[in-house]
Each structure stands twice: as C-alpha cells, then as structure tokens.
Design a protein around this motif. Structure first.
Motif, PDB file in Angstrom:
ATOM      1  N   TRP A 152       0.844  -1.217   0.000  1.00 39.58           N
ATOM      2  CA  TRP A 152       0.000   0.000   0.000  1.00 39.58           C
ATOM      3  C   TRP A 152       0.870   1.255   0.000  1.00 39.58           C
ATOM      4  O   TRP A 152       0.535   2.242  -0.666  1.00 39.58           O
ATOM      5  CB  TRP A 152      -0.936   0.025   1.208  1.00 39.58           C
ATOM      6  CG  TRP A 152      -1.716  -1.220   1.481  1.00 39.58           C
ATOM      7  CD1 TRP A 152      -2.025  -1.733   2.702  1.00 39.58           C
ATOM      8  CD2 TRP A 152      -2.325  -2.114   0.521  1.00 39.58           C
ATOM      9  NE1 TRP A 152      -2.752  -2.888   2.573  1.00 39.58           N
ATOM     10  CE2 TRP A 152      -2.962  -3.136   1.259  1.00 39.58           C
ATOM     11  CE3 TRP A 152      -2.375  -2.149  -0.866  1.00 39.58           C
ATOM     12  CZ2 TRP A 152      -3.651  -4.181   0.625  1.00 39.58           C
ATOM     13  CZ3 TRP A 152      -3.048  -3.192  -1.492  1.00 39.58           C
ATOM     14  CH2 TRP A 152      -3.679  -4.182  -0.755  1.00 39.58           C
ATOM     15  N   LYS A 153       1.960   1.222   0.746  1.00 41.76           N
ATOM     16  CA  LYS A 153       2.854   2.384   0.775  1.00 41.76           C
ATOM     17  C   LYS A 153       3.489   2.610  -0.593  1.00 41.76           C
ATOM     18  O   LYS A 153       3.589   3.757  -1.053  1.00 41.76           O
ATOM     19  CB  LYS A 153       3.926   2.184   1.846  1.00 41.76           C
ATOM     20  CG  LYS A 153       3.380   2.187   3.276  1.00 41.76           C
ATOM     21  CD  LYS A 153       4.466   1.833   4.291  1.00 41.76           C
ATOM     22  CE  LYS A 153       3.889   1.768   5.701  1.00 41.76           C
ATOM     23  NZ  LYS A 153       4.909   1.351   6.701  1.00 41.76           N
ATOM     24  N   LEU A 157      -1.363   3.995  -1.423  1.00 40.59           N
ATOM     25  CA  LEU A 157      -2.707   3.672  -0.924  1.00 40.59           C
ATOM     26  C   LEU A 157      -2.787   3.596   0.600  1.00 40.59           C
ATOM     27  O   LEU A 157      -3.889   3.432   1.149  1.00 40.59           O
ATOM     28  CB  LEU A 157      -3.161   2.319  -1.491  1.00 40.59           C
ATOM     29  CG  LEU A 157      -3.417   2.251  -2.994  1.00 40.59           C
ATOM     30  CD1 LEU A 157      -3.726   0.808  -3.400  1.00 40.59           C
ATOM     31  CD2 LEU A 157      -4.553   3.172  -3.389  1.00 40.59           C
ATOM     32  N   PHE A 158      -1.665   3.720   1.289  1.00 43.38           N
ATOM     33  CA  PHE A 158      -1.653   3.410   2.719  1.00 43.38           C
ATOM     34  C   PHE A 158      -2.626   4.274   3.521  1.00 43.38           C
ATOM     35  O   PHE A 158      -3.245   3.799   4.490  1.00 43.38           O
ATOM     36  CB  PHE A 158      -0.234   3.574   3.267  1.00 43.38           C
ATOM     37  CG  PHE A 158      -0.064   3.056   4.673  1.00 43.38           C
ATOM     38  CD1 PHE A 158      -0.125   1.694   4.926  1.00 43.38           C
ATOM     39  CD2 PHE A 158       0.150   3.917   5.738  1.00 43.38           C
ATOM     40  CE1 PHE A 158       0.021   1.198   6.218  1.00 43.38           C
ATOM     41  CE2 PHE A 158       0.304   3.446   7.022  1.00 43.38           C
ATOM     42  CZ  PHE A 158       0.243   2.081   7.268  1.00 43.38           C
ATOM     43  N   ASP A 159      -2.792   5.520   3.135  1.00 38.80           N
ATOM     44  CA  ASP A 159      -3.692   6.413   3.862  1.00 38.80           C
ATOM     45  C   ASP A 159      -5.154   6.217   3.478  1.00 38.80           C
ATOM     46  O   ASP A 159      -6.034   6.889   4.025  1.00 38.80           O
ATOM     47  CB  ASP A 159      -3.302   7.880   3.620  1.00 38.80           C
ATOM     48  CG  ASP A 159      -1.961   8.224   4.234  1.00 38.80           C
ATOM     49  OD1 ASP A 159      -1.566   7.561   5.207  1.00 38.80           O
ATOM     50  OD2 ASP A 159      -1.295   9.150   3.726  1.00 38.80           O
ATOM     51  N   HIS A 160      -5.416   5.297   2.556  1.00 40.16           N
ATOM     52  CA  HIS A 160      -6.787   5.100   2.068  1.00 40.16           C
ATOM     53  C   HIS A 160      -7.342   3.729   2.423  1.00 40.16           C
ATOM     54  O   HIS A 160      -8.427   3.367   1.967  1.00 40.16           O
ATOM     55  CB  HIS A 160      -6.815   5.292   0.544  1.00 40.16           C
ATOM     56  CG  HIS A 160      -6.317   6.621   0.094  1.00 40.16           C
ATOM     57  ND1 HIS A 160      -7.090   7.765   0.143  1.00 40.16           N
ATOM     58  CD2 HIS A 160      -5.105   7.003  -0.384  1.00 40.16           C
ATOM     59  CE1 HIS A 160      -6.377   8.786  -0.309  1.00 40.16           C
ATOM     60  NE2 HIS A 160      -5.182   8.354  -0.628  1.00 40.16           N
ATOM     61  N   THR A 273     -11.441  -0.275   2.348  1.00 43.23           N
ATOM     62  CA  THR A 273     -11.402   1.139   1.969  1.00 43.23           C
ATOM     63  C   THR A 273     -12.828   1.643   1.836  1.00 43.23           C
ATOM     64  O   THR A 273     -13.738   0.874   1.504  1.00 43.23           O
ATOM     65  CB  THR A 273     -10.645   1.343   0.644  1.00 43.23           C
ATOM     66  OG1 THR A 273     -10.624   2.727   0.312  1.00 43.23           O
ATOM     67  CG2 THR A 273     -11.306   0.582  -0.499  1.00 43.23           C
ATOM     68  N   ASP A 274     -13.020   2.924   2.102  1.00 47.56           N
ATOM     69  CA  ASP A 274     -14.347   3.528   1.900  1.00 47.56           C
ATOM     70  C   ASP A 274     -14.389   4.329   0.600  1.00 47.56           C
ATOM     71  O   ASP A 274     -15.366   5.032   0.334  1.00 47.56           O
ATOM     72  CB  ASP A 274     -14.731   4.417   3.088  1.00 47.56           C
ATOM     73  CG  ASP A 274     -13.714   5.524   3.351  1.00 47.56           C
ATOM     74  OD1 ASP A 274     -12.806   5.724   2.516  1.00 47.56           O
ATOM     75  OD2 ASP A 274     -13.837   6.206   4.388  1.00 47.56           O
ATOM     76  N   ALA A 275     -13.342   4.198  -0.218  1.00 51.55           N
ATOM     77  CA  ALA A 275     -13.273   4.979  -1.462  1.00 51.55           C
ATOM     78  C   ALA A 275     -14.012   4.315  -2.619  1.00 51.55           C
ATOM     79  O   ALA A 275     -14.200   4.931  -3.666  1.00 51.55           O
ATOM     80  CB  ALA A 275     -11.816   5.206  -1.861  1.00 51.55           C
ATOM     81  N   ILE A 321      -4.051   8.169  -8.510  1.00 51.73           N
ATOM     82  CA  ILE A 321      -2.676   8.144  -7.986  1.00 51.73           C
ATOM     83  C   ILE A 321      -1.792   7.191  -8.795  1.00 51.73           C
ATOM     84  O   ILE A 321      -0.786   6.696  -8.291  1.00 51.73           O
ATOM     85  CB  ILE A 321      -2.630   7.778  -6.489  1.00 51.73           C
ATOM     86  CG1 ILE A 321      -3.374   6.459  -6.219  1.00 51.73           C
ATOM     87  CG2 ILE A 321      -3.189   8.895  -5.636  1.00 51.73           C
ATOM     88  CD1 ILE A 321      -3.259   6.014  -4.758  1.00 51.73           C
ATOM     89  N   VAL A 322      -2.163   6.950 -10.045  1.00 55.24           N
ATOM     90  CA  VAL A 322      -1.295   6.164 -10.917  1.00 55.24           C
ATOM     91  C   VAL A 322      -0.223   7.083 -11.485  1.00 55.24           C
ATOM     92  O   VAL A 322      -0.540   8.123 -12.071  1.00 55.24           O
ATOM     93  CB  VAL A 322      -2.089   5.529 -12.072  1.00 55.24           C
ATOM     94  CG1 VAL A 322      -1.166   4.730 -12.972  1.00 55.24           C
ATOM     95  CG2 VAL A 322      -3.209   4.645 -11.523  1.00 55.24           C
ATOM     96  N   PRO A 323       1.058   6.761 -11.319  1.00 56.86           N
ATOM     97  CA  PRO A 323       2.115   7.629 -11.862  1.00 56.86           C
ATOM     98  C   PRO A 323       1.973   7.795 -13.364  1.00 56.86           C
ATOM     99  O   PRO A 323       1.554   6.874 -14.070  1.00 56.86           O
ATOM    100  CB  PRO A 323       3.400   6.870 -11.503  1.00 56.86           C
ATOM    101  CG  PRO A 323       3.032   5.964 -10.386  1.00 56.86           C
ATOM    102  CD  PRO A 323       1.603   5.599 -10.605  1.00 56.86           C
ATOM    103  N   GLN A 324       2.331   8.962 -13.857  1.00 61.03           N
ATOM    104  CA  GLN A 324       2.196   9.241 -15.280  1.00 61.03           C
ATOM    105  C   GLN A 324       2.998   8.265 -16.131  1.00 61.03           C
ATOM    106  O   GLN A 324       2.559   7.847 -17.203  1.00 61.03           O
ATOM    107  CB  GLN A 324       2.638  10.682 -15.581  1.00 61.03           C
ATOM    108  CG  GLN A 324       2.458  11.092 -17.033  1.00 61.03           C
ATOM    109  CD  GLN A 324       1.020  10.968 -17.509  1.00 61.03           C
ATOM    110  OE1 GLN A 324       0.094  11.243 -16.751  1.00 61.03           O
ATOM    111  NE2 GLN A 324       0.831  10.556 -18.764  1.00 61.03           N
TER     112      GLN A 324
END
Length: 427
Positions: A152-153, A157-160, A273-275, A321-324
């Motif tokens: 997750w880190k 995603l770790f904060d989600h 996750t609640d997202a 949050i997918v890197p470009q």
C-alpha cells in the motif's frame, strides 16, 4: 452475415490503453515479493472439483452457487479455480514442498466465480496471493500483514485503507462458540433473512458477516467469538497485535470478521477502503492450519492472503494516484522525415534500445507524408519525437520535438543523444 461473437458476460478484455496500469501494479508486486524472499508458484486454472469442495466447504456460497464446474471427456468433474489457496496447497503437497520445510510462496492469475458482475467484481477476475507453510507463530502472521502494508505504501494507498483484525480461535473453541451463536440466532429467528436461515445449520458464523441492514442491530448484540477464545489463541492474537503496534501499523479489531471460507482458524484480517462504496475489501486473509491435513497431508501451519487486482486498479484510478509513467510508458517515437531516411531511423531506434534498455522506443512504420508521420507520433503517447532528415543524417544529428509541452525543438549530436535523453526524460 454471421453474428459477431462477443466476450462472455463478466469476462472482460484488457485493452492496450489499460494494460500499462496493470503492468505497473504487477511490477510493484514482483519487486515486493523479491524483497521479502517469497518465491512464485504457478498452478493450473483447472483442478479436480473435489479439491475445492473439500477445502472451501461444500455448504459455502462459492461451492453451492458460484463455481464453473463441468465434466471432461473422461467423465471427471473439473472446476475452473475460484480461488488460489487450495491449488497452492495441492501443488505444494504433490511436489513435496512441505516435507520438513518452510515455504514462503506467492502467485498471481485469473480466478472464476459465477457472480453478478459489477464494477471491480467480475466472473473472471485476477488475484495476487501469498501463502506460507510450516510457520506457526504470530510473527509470520505479522509479516504477511506488514508485506501487504508495504505494498500500500509503494502504491500510495496506505492512507486510504484500514486494517481489520479478528481471531477465530481453535477448532474446538470455535465449535463451542458456534453452539452459543446458534442458540442466540434461534431466539431472533424472525429477524433472519433467507440466506441467514440457510446458514443457521450449515455455517452460522457467516451470518455475522451479513450486510442486511434489517439485521444490523441484532448482529451488534450477538455473542463475540473473542470472548470464547482458548488461551493459546488469545496469546497468539495478543502477540500479533503487539508486533503490529511495534511496527506502527494501525488496526481495528472487528469481532464480526469471520471470512467466507471454512478453512480459516485463529488470525483473520482484511484491508478495507471507503473509497469504492460497497466494494470495500481490497485484501483478505488469515491462518488456515488445518487445510493441508484436510486435503490429505500432515498437519501443517499456514497463513496467507489474497487481493483482487481489478479492485485495486479501480482504487488507484478512483484516487487518481497512478504515476504518469505507468499510464504512458512510451518515451520516444523515432521517425525519418521521408522514405529516404527511414533506414536511418530504424538504425537509431535499435541503437537507443541497446544503449538505454529502460527506454520505451517506438519506430514509425508505414511511410506517409511528414505531416502524417508527426500526427502518428503525437497519437502514440510518446513524450518526445526523434526526427532524422537528410541534414540530420549528413551532420550526425537528431532533431528532438517535444510532444507534451511547448518547449522548442532542438537538434543534438547523435553521439550524445543517450545522455541528452536521460536528462530530458528525468525533468
């Protein structure tokens, strides 16, 4: 005209514009498993039906309603694998991986369940799983949770996500609790829905996992398994939580977390996750010490988890949050300005692939006018176009056109092109 054949409902194609994100996720997983010393195992997607009936449990929803089962030409009952743990255990037993050994394994691949398709949940879906064998202490439980936390880190995603924990105790303690739970549910029989009434005699612990709002209040008052744990399981769980506390991993103890498969015991956990609304669980697992013996092997402690790739990709895209570089892995589009320099462009593309192996390079093919070539370069998604015309060929140079920003075109020496590209693409 013949009718067009379409994909089976719930079994989706992964198209080229989506595959870079999957490749990014899979590369993150592969790198992580290597860092933790886990070895990959690959099993067939078709197994004997008895493997899943005996491991998952014949009265579970998966076996009763969701498995893709068929008879082959020999009359044998075969099933497309609905999950990965049973196959991993079967393979480990069959090939002698469990005899006086410990194993840390991981796998990835498609699974199949006949469910109602919805976003992030399909009939053919893909999982990453971890399975460990021969280690009975809470330290390995903590390690597989820490491994997932590190993923997750890495992914941002770790904060989600939130870690939920529970203990199912020993088989003996759980059997005693089962009787207590059934007695409680019998007193509230009028509140139970159809699924819960069916599970009351087959798998009453699953009732605790019901999402029926009409049962929420009754379930909140149900006896808790944590109050019926045997002493050894209680100490196991307390040591696990102490390890997580020391590692700085926050968690919530959820007494209604039971997991849907019959083979779990002691530690169970989920990352939620609640997202994603109702699709809240992104990773789930726990300890299943009795499964190897249940499938004909010697008693072997085991713990693992599985995560659904579709749901995690959906989470990454929902949170943007997918890197470009994962979305557009092509760095350079190489083209000759006309047919006379196409051979030079091909030679340049091959040279760049030798000198900069990590660079994504696409060569223009198919001819066309200079204008159409530039249009194709732009549509490729590349950050840069590398152009060779007659002047560039004669002078040993390359023109660099910036396709994603307004920087002015520049001309550089071919001898220093690799260095220049490395610098430009890191900006």
């Amino acid at each position: 005209m013949s009718k067009k054949i379409q994909a089976i409902r719930g079994m989706n194609d992964l198209l080229p514009d989506a595959s870079p994100v999957w490749q990014y996720f899979e590369s993150q997983v592969q790198a992580l498993m290597r860092r933790y010393g886990y070895n990959e195992i690959r099993t067939p997607i078709v197994e004997q039906t008895a493997l899943f009936a005996r491991s998952i449990g014949e009265v579970t929803d998966i076996v009763e309603k969701e498995m893709y089962t068929f008879e082959d030409r020999n009359g044998d009952s075969l099933t497309l694998r609905p999950e990965g743990t049973a196959s991993a255990v079967r393979a480990a037993m069959e090939h002698g991986l469990l005899y006086n050994q410990t194993q840390r394994l991981w796998y990835t691949g498609p699974m199949f369940r006949h469910e109602r398709p919805q976003k992030g949940r399909y009939r053919q879906f893909h999982q990453v799983g971890v399975e460990t064998y021969g280690l009975e202490g809470p330290d390995i439980d903590a390690e597989v949770i820490l491994l997932s936390a590190r993923l997750w880190k890495q992914l941002g995603l770790f904060d989600h996500v939130t870690l939920e924990l529970n203990s199912l105790g020993s088989n003996e303690a759980r059997a005693a609790y089962r009787d207590t739970l059934v007695a409680y549910f019998e007193q509230h029989r009028e509140v139970l829905d159809e699924d819960s009434l069916r599970r009351l005699t087959s798998n009453p612990l699953r009732i605790l996992d019901s999402k029926n709002p009409a049962m929420a209040e009754m379930l909140s008052q149900a006896p808790q398994l944590m109050d019926h744990l045997d002493q050894e399981s209680r100490e196991h769980f307390e040591t696990l939580t102490a390890r997580l506390d020391a590692a700085g991993i926050d968690y919530v103890i959820n007494p209604r977390l039971v997991r849907g498969l019959d083979y779990y015991c002691r530690t169970v956990f989920e990352w939620t996750t609640d997202a994603l609304g109702s699709q809240g669980t992104v990773c789930a697992g726990g300890r299943y010490d009795g499964l190897v013996e249940q499938l004909g092997g010697k008693p072997t402690p085991a713990v693992g988890f599985a995560m659904g790739i579709e749901r995690l990709i959906l989470l990454l895209e929902t949170l943007d949050i997918v890197p470009q570089e994962a979305r557009a892995p092509l760095d350079a589009y190489v083209l000759g300005m006309d047919a006379s320099t196409d051979g030079d462009a091909m030679a340049l593309a091959e040279r760049l692939r030798d000198e900069l192996p990590a660079l994504g390079v696409q060569l223009h093919c198919g001819g066309g006018s200079f204008k159409s070539r530039i249009k194709k370069a732009d549509r490729s998604g590349a950050r840069l176009a590398l152009l060779i015309g007659e002047n560039e060929r004669e002078n040993g140079q390359v023109a660099i056109k910036f396709l994603r920003d307004d920087r002015e075109q520049r001309v550089v020496e071919q001898a220093s092109l690799a260095t220049t590209l490395t610098s430009l693409l890191s900006e």
